[in-house]
Design a protein around this motif. Structure first.
Motif, mmCIF file in Angstrom:
data_model
loop_
_atom_site.group_PDB
_atom_site.id
_atom_site.type_symbol
_atom_site.label_atom_id
_atom_site.label_comp_id
_atom_site.label_asym_id
_atom_site.label_seq_id
_atom_site.Cartn_x
_atom_site.Cartn_y
_atom_site.Cartn_z
ATOM 1 N N TRP A 42 30.554 49.740 44.731
ATOM 2 C CA TRP A 42 31.931 49.290 44.877
ATOM 3 C C TRP A 42 32.851 50.424 44.439
ATOM 4 O O TRP A 42 32.647 51.032 43.402
ATOM 5 C CB TRP A 42 32.203 48.065 44.003
ATOM 6 C CG TRP A 42 31.399 46.881 44.411
ATOM 7 C CD1 TRP A 42 30.158 46.536 43.941
ATOM 8 C CD2 TRP A 42 31.745 45.904 45.370
ATOM 9 N NE1 TRP A 42 29.722 45.404 44.546
ATOM 10 C CE2 TRP A 42 30.692 44.985 45.438
ATOM 11 C CE3 TRP A 42 32.843 45.702 46.185
ATOM 12 C CZ2 TRP A 42 30.692 43.881 46.291
ATOM 13 C CZ3 TRP A 42 32.853 44.604 47.028
ATOM 14 C CH2 TRP A 42 31.785 43.711 47.079
ATOM 15 N N THR A 44 36.971 51.110 43.835
ATOM 16 C CA THR A 44 38.298 50.501 43.761
ATOM 17 C C THR A 44 39.319 51.603 43.490
ATOM 18 O O THR A 44 39.093 52.472 42.678
ATOM 19 C CB THR A 44 38.340 49.473 42.611
ATOM 20 O OG1 THR A 44 37.300 48.514 42.808
ATOM 21 C CG2 THR A 44 39.669 48.785 42.549
ATOM 22 N N GLY A 46 43.675 52.383 43.143
ATOM 23 C CA GLY A 46 44.989 51.795 42.913
ATOM 24 C C GLY A 46 45.973 52.860 42.492
ATOM 25 O O GLY A 46 45.613 54.015 42.315
#
Length: 51
Positions: A42, A44, A46
């Motif tokens: 995974w 991620t 931001g």
């Protein structure tokens, strides 16, 4: 799949009997042709909103 494991890390983190049983089961499963290796990753990302 076995090359994915660093042998030195396995020696540090996994007790010898468990390490041997795990690697034996991987090799036996591969020999039978029913081995499955799934690698899930995974990522991620931001950013902070501008003020």
């Amino acid at each position: 799949m076995v090359p994915f494991f660093d042998p030195h890390a396995l020696e540090i983190c996994v007790e010898p009997d468990l390490r041997r049983r795990f690697l034996d089961s991987v090799h036996e499963s591969a020999r039978r042709g029913d081995f499955l290796f799934a690698f899930t990753m995974w990522i991620t990302m931001g950013r902070v909103a501008s003020a």
